[in-house]
Design an enzyme around this catalytic site. Sequence first.
Site, PDB file in Angstrom:
ATOM      1  N   ASP A  32       0.833  -1.204   0.000  1.00  0.00           N
ATOM      2  CA  ASP A  32       0.000   0.000   0.000  1.00  0.00           C
ATOM      3  C   ASP A  32       0.869   1.256   0.000  1.00  0.00           C
ATOM      4  O   ASP A  32       1.574   1.518   0.978  1.00  0.00           O
ATOM      5  CB  ASP A  32      -0.896  -0.037   1.255  1.00  0.00           C
ATOM      6  CG  ASP A  32      -2.042   0.948   1.159  1.00  0.00           C
ATOM      7  OD1 ASP A  32      -2.038   1.788   0.238  1.00  0.00           O
ATOM      8  OD2 ASP A  32      -2.941   0.880   2.011  1.00  0.00           O
ATOM      9  N   ASP A  33       0.826   2.004  -1.078  1.00  0.00           N
ATOM     10  CA  ASP A  33       1.580   3.275  -1.196  1.00  0.00           C
ATOM     11  C   ASP A  33       3.092   3.087  -1.290  1.00  0.00           C
ATOM     12  O   ASP A  33       3.850   4.015  -1.004  1.00  0.00           O
ATOM     13  CB  ASP A  33       1.298   4.224  -0.005  1.00  0.00           C
ATOM     14  CG  ASP A  33      -0.121   4.787   0.007  1.00  0.00           C
ATOM     15  OD1 ASP A  33      -0.949   4.324  -0.797  1.00  0.00           O
ATOM     16  OD2 ASP A  33      -0.389   5.690   0.816  1.00  0.00           O
ATOM     17  N   CYS A  72      -6.233   4.109  -3.267  1.00  0.00           N
ATOM     18  CA  CYS A  72      -6.451   2.719  -2.831  1.00  0.00           C
ATOM     19  C   CYS A  72      -7.656   2.003  -3.433  1.00  0.00           C
ATOM     20  O   CYS A  72      -7.506   0.963  -4.070  1.00  0.00           O
ATOM     21  CB  CYS A  72      -6.618   2.670  -1.322  1.00  0.00           C
ATOM     22  SG  CYS A  72      -5.213   3.310  -0.431  1.00  0.00           S
ATOM     23  N   ARG A  76      -7.716  -1.098  -6.215  1.00  0.00           N
ATOM     24  CA  ARG A  76      -8.130  -2.455  -5.833  1.00  0.00           C
ATOM     25  C   ARG A  76      -9.328  -2.936  -6.664  1.00  0.00           C
ATOM     26  O   ARG A  76      -9.441  -4.121  -6.997  1.00  0.00           O
ATOM     27  CB  ARG A  76      -8.448  -2.504  -4.338  1.00  0.00           C
ATOM     28  CG  ARG A  76      -7.168  -2.457  -3.524  1.00  0.00           C
ATOM     29  CD  ARG A  76      -7.322  -1.752  -2.191  1.00  0.00           C
ATOM     30  NE  ARG A  76      -6.038  -1.154  -1.841  1.00  0.00           N
ATOM     31  CZ  ARG A  76      -5.076  -1.786  -1.167  1.00  0.00           C
ATOM     32  NH1 ARG A  76      -5.270  -3.010  -0.737  1.00  0.00           N
ATOM     33  NH2 ARG A  76      -3.921  -1.196  -0.934  1.00  0.00           N
ATOM     34  N   LYS A 125      -5.646  -5.748   3.562  1.00  0.00           N
ATOM     35  CA  LYS A 125      -6.536  -4.605   3.319  1.00  0.00           C
ATOM     36  C   LYS A 125      -7.467  -4.898   2.140  1.00  0.00           C
ATOM     37  O   LYS A 125      -7.008  -5.228   1.060  1.00  0.00           O
ATOM     38  CB  LYS A 125      -5.681  -3.381   3.025  1.00  0.00           C
ATOM     39  CG  LYS A 125      -6.445  -2.162   2.562  1.00  0.00           C
ATOM     40  CD  LYS A 125      -5.563  -0.950   2.639  1.00  0.00           C
ATOM     41  CE  LYS A 125      -6.105   0.201   1.826  1.00  0.00           C
ATOM     42  NZ  LYS A 125      -5.291   1.410   2.004  1.00  0.00           N
ATOM     43  N   HIS A 127     -10.729  -2.794   1.333  1.00  0.00           N
ATOM     44  CA  HIS A 127     -11.027  -1.428   0.881  1.00  0.00           C
ATOM     45  C   HIS A 127     -11.933  -1.331  -0.343  1.00  0.00           C
ATOM     46  O   HIS A 127     -11.821  -0.407  -1.161  1.00  0.00           O
ATOM     47  CB  HIS A 127      -9.722  -0.637   0.645  1.00  0.00           C
ATOM     48  CG  HIS A 127      -9.871   0.801   1.070  1.00  0.00           C
ATOM     49  ND1 HIS A 127      -8.861   1.712   1.008  1.00  0.00           N
ATOM     50  CD2 HIS A 127     -10.961   1.459   1.545  1.00  0.00           C
ATOM     51  CE1 HIS A 127      -9.292   2.881   1.435  1.00  0.00           C
ATOM     52  NE2 HIS A 127     -10.564   2.748   1.769  1.00  0.00           N
ATOM     53  N   SER A 150      -8.148   1.550   4.994  1.00  0.00           N
ATOM     54  CA  SER A 150      -6.835   2.102   5.302  1.00  0.00           C
ATOM     55  C   SER A 150      -6.619   2.175   6.807  1.00  0.00           C
ATOM     56  O   SER A 150      -7.566   2.395   7.572  1.00  0.00           O
ATOM     57  CB  SER A 150      -6.687   3.501   4.694  1.00  0.00           C
ATOM     58  OG  SER A 150      -6.682   3.402   3.301  1.00  0.00           O
ATOM     59  N   HIS A 211       1.401   2.070   4.191  1.00  0.00           N
ATOM     60  CA  HIS A 211       0.505   3.220   4.320  1.00  0.00           C
ATOM     61  C   HIS A 211       0.690   3.813   5.721  1.00  0.00           C
ATOM     62  O   HIS A 211       0.861   3.073   6.685  1.00  0.00           O
ATOM     63  CB  HIS A 211      -0.935   2.735   4.129  1.00  0.00           C
ATOM     64  CG  HIS A 211      -1.945   3.818   3.925  1.00  0.00           C
ATOM     65  ND1 HIS A 211      -2.375   4.619   4.968  1.00  0.00           N
ATOM     66  CD2 HIS A 211      -2.616   4.227   2.827  1.00  0.00           C
ATOM     67  CE1 HIS A 211      -3.279   5.475   4.496  1.00  0.00           C
ATOM     68  NE2 HIS A 211      -3.438   5.265   3.200  1.00  0.00           N
ATOM     69  N   ASP A 263      -0.203  -0.744  -4.698  1.00  0.00           N
ATOM     70  CA  ASP A 263      -1.515  -0.287  -5.199  1.00  0.00           C
ATOM     71  C   ASP A 263      -1.501   1.093  -5.841  1.00  0.00           C
ATOM     72  O   ASP A 263      -2.338   1.419  -6.665  1.00  0.00           O
ATOM     73  CB  ASP A 263      -2.576  -0.341  -4.089  1.00  0.00           C
ATOM     74  CG  ASP A 263      -2.406   0.754  -3.030  1.00  0.00           C
ATOM     75  OD1 ASP A 263      -1.256   1.208  -2.796  1.00  0.00           O
ATOM     76  OD2 ASP A 263      -3.418   1.164  -2.439  1.00  0.00           O
ATOM     77  N   ASN A 264      -0.564   1.942  -5.417  1.00  0.00           N
ATOM     78  CA  ASN A 264      -0.426   3.289  -6.022  1.00  0.00           C
ATOM     79  C   ASN A 264       0.895   3.863  -5.544  1.00  0.00           C
ATOM     80  O   ASN A 264       1.551   3.296  -4.658  1.00  0.00           O
ATOM     81  CB  ASN A 264      -1.605   4.212  -5.668  1.00  0.00           C
ATOM     82  CG  ASN A 264      -1.867   4.345  -4.180  1.00  0.00           C
ATOM     83  OD1 ASN A 264      -2.881   3.873  -3.675  1.00  0.00           O
ATOM     84  ND2 ASN A 264      -0.962   4.963  -3.455  1.00  0.00           N
ATOM     85  N   LYS A 284       1.375   9.410  -5.383  1.00  0.00           N
ATOM     86  CA  LYS A 284      -0.034   9.123  -5.102  1.00  0.00           C
ATOM     87  C   LYS A 284      -0.932  10.323  -5.418  1.00  0.00           C
ATOM     88  O   LYS A 284      -0.487  11.465  -5.287  1.00  0.00           O
ATOM     89  CB  LYS A 284      -0.132   8.771  -3.614  1.00  0.00           C
ATOM     90  CG  LYS A 284      -1.509   8.386  -3.130  1.00  0.00           C
ATOM     91  CD  LYS A 284      -1.454   7.924  -1.672  1.00  0.00           C
ATOM     92  CE  LYS A 284      -2.857   7.543  -1.205  1.00  0.00           C
ATOM     93  NZ  LYS A 284      -2.852   6.936   0.127  1.00  0.00           N
TER      94      LYS A 284
HETATM   95 CA   LIG Z   1      -2.742   3.080  -1.389  1.00  0.00          CA
END
Ligand SMILES: [Ca+2]
Length: 439
Positions: A32-33, A72, A76, A125, A127, A150, A211, A263-264, A284
Amino acid sequence: MSLRLNCILLLIFTTLSLFAGKSPNFIIIFTDDQGYQDVGCFGSPSIKTPNLDRMASEGMKFTDFYVGAPVCSGSRASLMTGCYCHRVGIPGVLFPNSKIGLHPKEITIAEVLKQKGYATACIGKWHLGDRKPFLPTRQGFDYYFGIPYSNDMSISINGAKGPPLMRNEKIIEHPVDQDTITKRYTEEAIRFIVRNKNRPFFLYLAHTMPHVPLHVSENFRGVSARGLYGDVIEEIDWSVGQILTTIRALGLERNTLVVFTSDNGPWLAKGEYGGSAFPLRDGKFTWFEGGMRLPCIMWWPGKIPARSVCREIAATIDLLPTFAHLAGAKVPQDRIIDGKNIWSLLQGKKEAKSPHDAYYYYMQAVRVGRWKLHLPGSRTTVGPKRKLPLLLFDLERDIGEKHNVADKYPKVVKKLKALLEQHRKEIRRNKRPPGRILK
Ligand SMILES: [Ca+2]
């Protein structure tokens, strides 16, 4: 033994294994991130990731791998459905208790593989909606364990605030102890793999980290030269090592495809607590390369050539059709799926080309080969706030999107703009709604 006999034996062995008909296992490890640069083999100067580096040296590194959104939930939604996120009505970020979630009638990778009897688990996660009808257990996963959104999002229970930890459809801990979360996800993942070693399985391991707020277990606190953010990535790297060691110990490495990506892009405003997308621009929330191009490694010894690098455009939306192809399952036929089967890229065939003539970034930008066009007004999180004009970049010469060459190549601008307009119209015409809870 004669060479001839050897050949015959090899042929018999190959034929037998081909007809053994064992469906491959699939594992997606989704962070994540985490930024483009935040893996050793993607150029991190200070974060050590020996396990990811080994995974890349035994498999394939993707240099031009994209997600479906720079945030996010959208990202996803794309991964799970094989579609651009606007097509499935989840472009933004969902908040706790949202009345909106990924539509229960959308068909996820887990549901595609269920047709073929796969055991499925989502760990980490989710989301895509935390109300019951939207949970992973309602979208093809036999098992769920994780923080459903998150880790900076919070609910209140008996006066305590924080994110919950869920098992299947129940909250089992609140607020969740995040220090041990990467470790506990890893233990759950290994348990699932061991339990299902004799049948095809799909594991979606979506880490809560890195994250913010960053958390790390005792063993990894202070280990990295890159501070807490580096510690967190190094624990994720340890986790990847644990998963691959388990796969090898069970003798499943020749029948398991493992995909690692994020994811980003990095949350740059968080400074030292955020990652880095260098040499890409921004991070992001933006559709500059730093927001949507991510480090990606795929691993399948004997099938994906070792030490290979793929520079073709590929994306998370391609995983659903590719897995379906490998499992002999059907890609949904009653709706548009944007992703393409990229198995020929994974096999490392020299002549293999990206199936994407054009890749679209969040309805706002488009890439065709080396060219990338941004519509006017592209979002930026770095530098002075100003309205950006229409931008054209030559990513081959200018990976950092620094030199706008729109004036120099009017024909390219015209062509890409027309493609993007057409894409926007097509999505608006053929988009599907998110799931909604009325009360
Ligand atoms: Ca993310």
